[in-house]
Design a protein around this motif. Structure first.
Motif, PDB file in Angstrom:
ATOM      1  N   LEU A  96       1.266  -1.179   0.264  1.00  0.00           N
ATOM      2  CA  LEU A  96       0.307  -0.083   0.203  1.00  0.00           C
ATOM      3  C   LEU A  96       0.724   1.354  -0.249  1.00  0.00           C
ATOM      4  CD1 LEU A  96      -2.899  -0.484   2.510  1.00  0.00           C
ATOM      5  CD2 LEU A  96      -2.997  -1.292   0.354  1.00  0.00           C
ATOM      6  N   SER A  97       0.078   1.909  -0.450  1.00  0.00           N
ATOM      7  CA  SER A  97       0.959   3.759  -0.560  1.00  0.00           C
ATOM      8  C   SER A  97       0.907   4.024   0.616  1.00  0.00           C
ATOM      9  CB  SER A  97       0.528   5.033  -1.799  1.00  0.00           C
ATOM     10  OG  SER A  97      -1.205   4.936  -0.936  1.00  0.00           O
ATOM     11  N   VAL A  98       1.876   5.366   1.371  1.00  0.00           N
ATOM     12  CA  VAL A  98       2.002   5.797   1.991  1.00  0.00           C
ATOM     13  C   VAL A  98       0.617   6.285   2.814  1.00  0.00           C
ATOM     14  CG1 VAL A  98       2.575   7.201   3.627  1.00  0.00           C
ATOM     15  CG2 VAL A  98       4.574   6.142   2.260  1.00  0.00           C
ATOM     16  N   LEU A  99      -0.597   7.338   2.050  1.00  0.00           N
ATOM     17  CA  LEU A  99      -1.288   7.062   2.118  1.00  0.00           C
ATOM     18  C   LEU A  99      -2.146   6.300   2.272  1.00  0.00           C
ATOM     19  CD1 LEU A  99      -3.824   9.591   2.198  1.00  0.00           C
ATOM     20  CD2 LEU A  99      -3.935   9.226  -0.038  1.00  0.00           C
ATOM     21  N   ASP A 100      -2.401   5.235   1.652  1.00  0.00           N
ATOM     22  CA  ASP A 100      -3.197   4.223   1.678  1.00  0.00           C
ATOM     23  C   ASP A 100      -2.857   3.222   3.219  1.00  0.00           C
ATOM     24  OD1 ASP A 100      -4.955   4.607  -0.506  1.00  0.00           O
ATOM     25  OD2 ASP A 100      -3.845   3.145  -1.459  1.00  0.00           O
ATOM     26  N   ARG A 127       1.996  16.881   8.935  1.00  0.00           N
ATOM     27  CA  ARG A 127       2.483  17.320  10.595  1.00  0.00           C
ATOM     28  C   ARG A 127       3.618  16.639  10.525  1.00  0.00           C
ATOM     29  NH1 ARG A 127      -1.370  15.811  15.428  1.00  0.00           N
ATOM     30  NH2 ARG A 127       0.768  15.980  17.267  1.00  0.00           N
ATOM     31  N   VAL A 128       3.769  15.437  10.204  1.00  0.00           N
ATOM     32  CA  VAL A 128       4.929  14.229  10.338  1.00  0.00           C
ATOM     33  C   VAL A 128       6.386  15.153   9.263  1.00  0.00           C
ATOM     34  CG1 VAL A 128       3.759  12.489  11.854  1.00  0.00           C
ATOM     35  CG2 VAL A 128       4.301  12.765   9.318  1.00  0.00           C
ATOM     36  N   ARG A 129       5.352  16.452   7.979  1.00  0.00           N
ATOM     37  CA  ARG A 129       6.413  16.568   7.304  1.00  0.00           C
ATOM     38  C   ARG A 129       6.980  15.658   6.222  1.00  0.00           C
ATOM     39  NH1 ARG A 129       8.311  17.776  11.917  1.00  0.00           N
ATOM     40  NH2 ARG A 129      10.487  16.450  11.636  1.00  0.00           N
ATOM     41  N   ILE A 130       6.301  14.265   6.042  1.00  0.00           N
ATOM     42  CA  ILE A 130       6.379  13.545   4.657  1.00  0.00           C
ATOM     43  C   ILE A 130       4.998  13.392   3.559  1.00  0.00           C
ATOM     44  CG2 ILE A 130       8.243  12.102   5.429  1.00  0.00           C
ATOM     45  CD1 ILE A 130       5.460   9.736   6.006  1.00  0.00           C
ATOM     46  N   VAL A 139       9.202   1.303   0.328  1.00  0.00           N
ATOM     47  CA  VAL A 139      10.107   1.015   0.038  1.00  0.00           C
ATOM     48  C   VAL A 139      10.629   1.671  -0.979  1.00  0.00           C
ATOM     49  CG1 VAL A 139       9.536   0.280  -2.102  1.00  0.00           C
ATOM     50  CG2 VAL A 139      11.083  -1.130  -1.297  1.00  0.00           C
ATOM     51  N   GLN A 140      10.325   3.135  -0.821  1.00  0.00           N
ATOM     52  CA  GLN A 140      10.880   4.247  -1.922  1.00  0.00           C
ATOM     53  C   GLN A 140      10.851   4.928  -0.362  1.00  0.00           C
ATOM     54  OE1 GLN A 140       7.044   4.145  -4.015  1.00  0.00           O
ATOM     55  NE2 GLN A 140       9.010   4.913  -6.267  1.00  0.00           N
ATOM     56  N   LEU A 141      10.982   4.898   0.796  1.00  0.00           N
ATOM     57  CA  LEU A 141      11.440   5.853   1.687  1.00  0.00           C
ATOM     58  C   LEU A 141      12.735   6.209   2.278  1.00  0.00           C
ATOM     59  CD1 LEU A 141       7.764   6.904   3.491  1.00  0.00           C
ATOM     60  CD2 LEU A 141       8.452   7.603   1.156  1.00  0.00           C
ATOM     61  N   ARG A 148       7.645   8.513  10.311  1.00  0.00           N
ATOM     62  CA  ARG A 148       7.172   8.894  10.108  1.00  0.00           C
ATOM     63  C   ARG A 148       5.845   8.909   9.559  1.00  0.00           C
ATOM     64  NH1 ARG A 148      10.556  13.599   8.197  1.00  0.00           N
ATOM     65  NH2 ARG A 148      11.426  12.508   7.145  1.00  0.00           N
ATOM     66  N   ALA A 149       5.660   8.119   8.708  1.00  0.00           N
ATOM     67  CA  ALA A 149       4.748   7.379   8.034  1.00  0.00           C
ATOM     68  C   ALA A 149       4.273   6.746   8.848  1.00  0.00           C
ATOM     69  CB  ALA A 149       4.955   6.782   7.221  1.00  0.00           C
ATOM     70  N   ALA A 150       5.114   5.238   9.771  1.00  0.00           N
ATOM     71  CA  ALA A 150       4.184   4.668  10.695  1.00  0.00           C
ATOM     72  C   ALA A 150       3.243   5.650  12.280  1.00  0.00           C
ATOM     73  CB  ALA A 150       5.072   3.821  11.673  1.00  0.00           C
ATOM     74  N   ILE A 151       4.474   6.707  12.495  1.00  0.00           N
ATOM     75  CA  ILE A 151       3.429   7.427  12.859  1.00  0.00           C
ATOM     76  C   ILE A 151       1.811   8.926  12.838  1.00  0.00           C
ATOM     77  CG2 ILE A 151       3.738   9.920  14.793  1.00  0.00           C
ATOM     78  CD1 ILE A 151       6.916   9.267  14.494  1.00  0.00           C
ATOM     79  N   ALA A 152       2.799   8.678  11.486  1.00  0.00           N
ATOM     80  CA  ALA A 152       0.954   9.404  11.338  1.00  0.00           C
ATOM     81  C   ALA A 152      -0.365   8.114  10.782  1.00  0.00           C
ATOM     82  CB  ALA A 152       1.531   9.501   9.795  1.00  0.00           C
ATOM     83  N   ARG A 153       0.038   6.719  10.665  1.00  0.00           N
ATOM     84  CA  ARG A 153      -0.874   6.087  10.659  1.00  0.00           C
ATOM     85  C   ARG A 153      -1.431   5.418  12.217  1.00  0.00           C
ATOM     86  NH1 ARG A 153       0.488  -0.134   8.760  1.00  0.00           N
ATOM     87  NH2 ARG A 153       1.950   0.209  10.886  1.00  0.00           N
ATOM     88  N   ALA A 154      -0.478   5.645  13.006  1.00  0.00           N
ATOM     89  CA  ALA A 154      -1.347   5.066  14.060  1.00  0.00           C
ATOM     90  C   ALA A 154      -2.175   6.378  14.185  1.00  0.00           C
ATOM     91  CB  ALA A 154       0.015   5.015  15.160  1.00  0.00           C
ATOM     92  N   LEU A 155      -1.814   8.137  14.488  1.00  0.00           N
ATOM     93  CA  LEU A 155      -2.615   9.152  14.853  1.00  0.00           C
ATOM     94  C   LEU A 155      -3.699   8.985  14.537  1.00  0.00           C
ATOM     95  CD1 LEU A 155       0.670  11.600  14.880  1.00  0.00           C
ATOM     96  CD2 LEU A 155      -0.754  10.638  17.013  1.00  0.00           C
TER      97      LEU A 155
END
Length: 245
Positions: A96-100, A127-130, A139-141, A148-155
């Motif tokens: 999945l993409s970061v957004l998804d 907020r997490v600047r990505i 894999v592209q990150l 930071r994407a994982a933090i955004a997903r949890a939030l």
């Protein structure tokens, strides 16, 4: 009186016949930032995985935002939803993409529409600047960007408390700072946080309380200034001495 966001009483956990958490008691107030230290195998990660419901416990009680984690039905589900978890190894869905990654649970669990979940996710990625990486795959990150994407997903699930299990230990040194900066911002916003980490600078600057665990018990706890300058327990002093070496 400040509300208890997490109330743990006589928590017991075994793996087979091996005790991992031995009658542990812990209260975390709403808005409090707690850093958990301890040697490998002390029960730190198991503690926060039980708070999130990822690991079952065999004795004692865990209440999150007033809800009993072990209760059946809505109460137990509400207790699990009240906490967000950030793992050492990111645990993003690679397909999945970061957004998804960020919209999936809010849609399925909270019932948000795709548009609502997307708006929430994009605000958090900003907020997490990505936010510029929203359409990329994990894999592209870089490792720091993935965390930071994982933090955004949890939030995105709007948790009442955030649990971090050594969130920087898998990162290259130059990426540690960018993740800690996001965590500092989260702490400044008033989020209740329990953080398992060996980042002493973060613990000194951000924690309201530092806890030292060994052999499934809390041996010592206190404000960071006193904890680091004058630990009471010989076991704590020995552990901190190795970290400083």
């Amino acid at each position: 009186m400040t509300k208890a966001m997490i109330q743990i009483d006589n928590l017991q956990k075994w793996y087979g016949d091996q005790p991992v958490l031995r009658g542990l008691d812990l209260t975390v107030a709403a808005g409090e930032k707690v850093v958990v230290l301890g040697p490998s195998g002390s029960g730190k990660s198991t503690l926060i995985r039980t708070i999130n419901g990822l690991e079952p416990h065999q004795g004692g009680t865990i209440r999150v935002d007033g809800q009993d984690l072990a209760a059946r039905g809505r109460e137990g589900a509400a207790a699990r939803r009240a906490s967000g978890m950030v793992f050492q190894a990111f645990n993003l869905f690679p397909h999945l993409s970061v957004l998804d990654n960020c919209v999936l649970a809010p849609m399925r669990v909270l019932g948000l529409s795709r548009a609502e979940a997307r708006d929430r996710a994009m605000a958090l990625l900003e907020r997490v600047r990505i936010v510029g990486h929203a359409d990329k795959y994990p894999v592209q990150l870089s490792g720091g960007q993935q965390q930071r994407a994982a933090i955004a997903r949890a939030l995105a699930m709007a948790p009442k408390v955030m649990l971090f299990d050594e969130p920087t230990s898998a990162l290259d040194p130059e990426m540690v700072g960018e993740v800690l900066e996001v965590m500092r911002g989260l702490a400044a916003s008033g989020m209740t946080m329990i953080v398992v980490t060996h980042e002493m600078g973060f613990a000194r600057d951000v924690a309201d309380r530092v806890i030292f665990m060994d052999e499934g018990k809390i041996l010592e706890a206190g404000p960071p200034a006193g904890f680091f300058a004058n630990p009471r327990e010989a076991r704590t002093r020995a552990f901190l001495g190795r970290l400083r070496a």
